[in-house]
Design a protein around this motif. Structure first.
Motif, PDB file in Angstrom:
ATOM      1  N   VAL A 146       1.050  -1.157  -0.151  1.00  0.00           N
ATOM      2  CA  VAL A 146       0.261   0.324   0.024  1.00  0.00           C
ATOM      3  C   VAL A 146       0.983   1.285  -0.736  1.00  0.00           C
ATOM      4  CG1 VAL A 146      -1.282   1.433   0.988  1.00  0.00           C
ATOM      5  CG2 VAL A 146      -1.490  -1.171   0.787  1.00  0.00           C
ATOM      6  N   GLY A 147       1.913   0.589   0.443  1.00  0.00           N
ATOM      7  CA  GLY A 147       2.758   2.095   0.831  1.00  0.00           C
ATOM      8  C   GLY A 147       3.424   2.762  -0.826  1.00  0.00           C
ATOM      9  N   ALA A 150       1.095   4.397  -2.532  1.00  0.00           N
ATOM     10  CA  ALA A 150       0.766   5.640  -2.393  1.00  0.00           C
ATOM     11  C   ALA A 150       1.762   6.714  -2.856  1.00  0.00           C
ATOM     12  CB  ALA A 150       0.796   5.672  -0.634  1.00  0.00           C
ATOM     13  N   GLY A 156      -0.141   9.912  -6.776  1.00  0.00           N
ATOM     14  CA  GLY A 156       0.922   9.099  -5.819  1.00  0.00           C
ATOM     15  C   GLY A 156       2.038  10.290  -5.040  1.00  0.00           C
ATOM     16  N   SER A 350       4.678   7.627   2.864  1.00  0.00           N
ATOM     17  CA  SER A 350       3.652   8.190   1.714  1.00  0.00           C
ATOM     18  C   SER A 350       2.313   8.092   2.431  1.00  0.00           C
ATOM     19  CB  SER A 350       4.148   7.671   0.554  1.00  0.00           C
ATOM     20  OG  SER A 350       5.426   8.335  -0.100  1.00  0.00           O
ATOM     21  N   LEU A 351       2.190   6.872   3.114  1.00  0.00           N
ATOM     22  CA  LEU A 351       0.438   6.390   3.412  1.00  0.00           C
ATOM     23  C   LEU A 351       0.005   7.083   4.439  1.00  0.00           C
ATOM     24  CD1 LEU A 351       0.855   4.434   5.414  1.00  0.00           C
ATOM     25  CD2 LEU A 351       2.168   2.835   4.573  1.00  0.00           C
ATOM     26  N   GLU A 354      -0.348   9.678   2.790  1.00  0.00           N
ATOM     27  CA  GLU A 354      -2.352   9.908   2.086  1.00  0.00           C
ATOM     28  C   GLU A 354      -3.643   9.900   2.716  1.00  0.00           C
ATOM     29  OE1 GLU A 354      -2.434  10.338  -1.194  1.00  0.00           O
ATOM     30  OE2 GLU A 354      -0.756  10.649  -1.792  1.00  0.00           O
ATOM     31  N   SER A 355      -3.171   9.319   4.085  1.00  0.00           N
ATOM     32  CA  SER A 355      -3.972   8.901   4.613  1.00  0.00           C
ATOM     33  C   SER A 355      -4.443  10.066   5.556  1.00  0.00           C
ATOM     34  CB  SER A 355      -3.346   8.154   6.191  1.00  0.00           C
ATOM     35  OG  SER A 355      -2.708   8.436   6.952  1.00  0.00           O
ATOM     36  N   LEU A 563      -6.258   4.831  -8.070  1.00  0.00           N
ATOM     37  CA  LEU A 563      -5.518   5.438  -7.059  1.00  0.00           C
ATOM     38  C   LEU A 563      -6.636   6.550  -7.066  1.00  0.00           C
ATOM     39  CD1 LEU A 563      -1.771   6.699  -7.045  1.00  0.00           C
ATOM     40  CD2 LEU A 563      -3.193   5.292  -5.428  1.00  0.00           C
ATOM     41  N   LEU A 567      -8.600   4.632  -2.418  1.00  0.00           N
ATOM     42  CA  LEU A 567      -6.493   4.475  -1.263  1.00  0.00           C
ATOM     43  C   LEU A 567      -6.567   5.393  -0.448  1.00  0.00           C
ATOM     44  CD1 LEU A 567      -3.970   3.672  -2.163  1.00  0.00           C
ATOM     45  CD2 LEU A 567      -3.491   6.084  -3.121  1.00  0.00           C
ATOM     46  N   THR A 571      -4.552   3.954   3.045  1.00  0.00           N
ATOM     47  CA  THR A 571      -3.754   4.231   3.825  1.00  0.00           C
ATOM     48  C   THR A 571      -4.366   4.649   5.149  1.00  0.00           C
ATOM     49  OG1 THR A 571      -4.337   6.461   2.732  1.00  0.00           O
ATOM     50  CG2 THR A 571      -3.030   5.368   0.978  1.00  0.00           C
TER      51      THR A 571
END
Length: 597
Positions: A146-147, A150, A156, A350-351, A354-355, A563, A567, A571
């Motif tokens: 997932v990372g 992301a 991303g 990144s995850l 993005e979260s 995405l 996502l 994330t």
């Protein structure tokens, strides 16, 4: 009183018998049921299922001629060489080995500079950096996938940064390159840790002797240091190849069926209810992996017996001393540091980013609020987020209750110098050599679908099978943490307690276990982290949304290969999973947990 002493005397033997019984029912019987489908049919032995796979070009590529027309192979090789060695069809097994080879090369290339940095330089944060090399044994593979989505997806984090700089976007998601990079994320720290340990153990006196005899720095490195490093480097490379050959979640999430390896295709055949074909593939894959593991263990034994002590090379300060050669080394290591940050920190950062980032780029907590809801449907299907989180935690606790006593019992057997103890240890730690996919298929066929005994069909619920599978995967890590600690205890403490009338069980409970509490805690943290992040068997045994775990939910969320809105929940849940596994890592690191095979 006599009854109590008898109970204490029988506790350890009874624990051993129960552990063997659990393994027989939950591991050996299910795994044998998988293998038997490849070698047994209509009440007798058969090679037909194996030959069907080995002679199919889809599975073995050009190597199928070894089984269909072996006499034509020499002439075929000569013709191929005369034609200039054109590309050949690798088949499923060939592609699996090919991507494992590329992943091994990438892992070694990324891990070696880190080994040099840790072994030869002293700097602030060195011990922390060294501790972080344990992370691949804690972080769930599907969370890392997932990372990578992301970070490297079309929308991303990396492409967002490139857009701000006015540069074009890159598209490497769902390619072989991203799979190799993700495998390097996992296995480069293994290379770093093993090679750094070997580098630190090189005897400085041998290097000084070579220099005193006129050898240059490069010649001394080539003739003295490099031969000391090669065994650990080959060990790390072989382990990496084994791990990436059997890789499942990363390939499934980042490659799918288009870049399927053997494990992914086995999963696909199970989903299509082609269980016999899946079992045959699993049998061949397990035989190959066991052969590779055997080579590794033999090589490791030879390396251990040949190792010798000495005065280690001194580490030099990273920022002290200035000359052209030192400056070039520093520039190279700093450049490596930038690359390492992008590969190792980038996906995790990144995850997390993005979260908490909405579609318009603004800060949001909507995805975490979504996790706390009890919706019956989501944008990615019918996966309910909060039950998946609760299931993971409950299954983790259940795993602890089963894996801890099993792991401690096996550790006690392993540390006793009794006839057959080595054989018993090998039998009891066999789950390390069998993939979770194979175990999942076996449990699905024997326990979930049921086994007929005495005219009755005995079945277990999916959640129970999941906890059993997690315990089988986790208890060897408990053993690996507890056994060395037990073996290092002073025998005089045990002898003194026994001479005062304590039974062997009472000694273990009152003397040994309290003294190795840190190792037991580290083993528990490993078991819990493995359970929370386990995906291979869980994705096969989670029969409905009520038994989904966080890793299974993550795969469902990113399964649409986009995405889009899915996502965000992925994330957010991955960040929750990261927090749980990070807490486990802190416990393991503080308690001195062991992670090696």
């Amino acid at each position: 009183m006599n009854e109590r002493r008898w109970a204490e005397r029988l506790a350890i033997p009874l624990g051993f018998v129960l552990t063997v019984a659990v393994l027989a029912v939950v591991f050996y019987y299910p795994v044998w049921s998988v293998f038997s489908q490849a070698v047994w049919s209509d009440g007798g032995p058969t090679l037909a299922p194996l030959l069907d796979v080995l002679t199919d070009p889809f599975y073995t590529g050009v190597a199928h001629y070894l089984f269909t027309d072996p006499l034509a192979v020499p002439g075929g090789i000569a013709t191929w060489l005369q034609a200039g060695m054109p590309a050949v069809e690798l088949g499923l097994f060939g592609f699996t080995a090919y991507q494992a080879l590329l992943s091994t090369v990438a892992s070694v290339a990324l891990g070696l500079p880190g080994a040099y940095l840790l072994a030869r330089y002293e700097f602030t944060g060195r011990e922390t950096l060294r501790s972080l090399t344990i992370l691949p044994f804690v972080l769930p593979s599907i969370m890392v996938a997932v990372g990578f989505v992301a970070m490297f997806g079309s929308q991303g984090f990396l492409n967002d940064v490139l857009g701000l700089l006015g540069l074009g976007s890159i598209e490497i998601l769902y390619t072989l390159e991203i799979i190799v990079l993700a495998h390097a994320f996992y296995n480069a720290p293994l290379v770093t840790r093993l090679v750094a340990a070997a580098w630190e153990s090189v005897d400085v006196r041998r290097v000084e002797t070579a220099r005193a005899m006129g050898a240059s720095r490069m010649r001394a490195f080539r003739d003295v240091v490099l031969p000391e490093l090669l065994p650990s480097l080959l060990t790390a490379a072989l382990l990496t190849f084994i791990f990436t050959f059997m890789s499942f979640p990363i390939v499934l999430a980042l490659g799918g069926l288009r870049l399927a390896t053997v494990e992914v295709w086995i999963f696909a055949r199970v989903q299509s209810l082609a269980l016999a074909e899946a079992a045959t593939l699993a049998t061949i894959e397990t035989v190959l992996s066991l052969l590779l593991l055997y080579v590794y263990l033999r090589y490791e034994d030879r390396q251990s017996s040949a190792s010798s002590g000495g005065t280690p090379l001194a580490r030099r300060p990273f920022l002290v001393g200035w000359n052209t050669l030192t400056d070039l080394r520093r520039i190279g290591l700093l450049t490596y540091g930038v690359v390492a940050l992008a590969v190792f920190v980038g996906p995790l950062l990144s995850l997390v980013v993005e979260s908490v980032t909405g579609p318009n780029g603004a800060f949001t907590t909507a995805y975490y609020e979504f996790l706390l809801s009890r919706q019956t449907a989501t944008a990615s299907g019918t996966t309910r987020p909060l039950p998946a989180i609760i299931n993971s935690l409950v299954f983790g606790v259940g795993t602890l209750l089963l894996a801890m006593p099993m792991g401690i019992v096996v550790a006690v057997v392993a540390t006793r110098d009794l006839p057959g103890s080595r054989l018993a240890e090998a039998v009891l730690t066999a789950p390390l050599a069998v993939s979770g996919v194979v175990l999942g298929i076996g449990l699905l066929q024997t326990l979930v679908f049921g086994t007929v005994l005495f005219g009755h069909r005995f079945t277990v619920l999916g959640p129970v099978a999941i906890v059993l599978a997690h315990a089988i995967a986790a208890y060897p890590f408990v053993t690996r943490n507890v056994a060395p600690a037990l073996g290092s205890l002073d025998d005089r403490l045990v002898d003194a307690a026994r001479s005062l009338g304590a039974t062997r069980t009472r000694v273990m409970l009152d003397v040994e276990l309290p003294l190795i509490g840190a190792a037991v805690t580290a083993g528990a943290a490993f078991a819990f982290a493995i359970s929370v992040g386990e995906f291979d068997s869980t994705v096969l045994l989670a029969s409905n949304v009520d038994s989904y775990t966080m890793p299974v939910a993550l795969e469902r969320y990113i399964g649409n290969r986009s995405l889009g809105p899915s996502l965000g929940p992925a994330t957010a849940m991955a960040t929750v999973l990261l927090a749980i596994t990070a807490a486990s890592f802190v416990v393991i690191d503080r308690m001195g947990g062991r992670w090696d095979l």
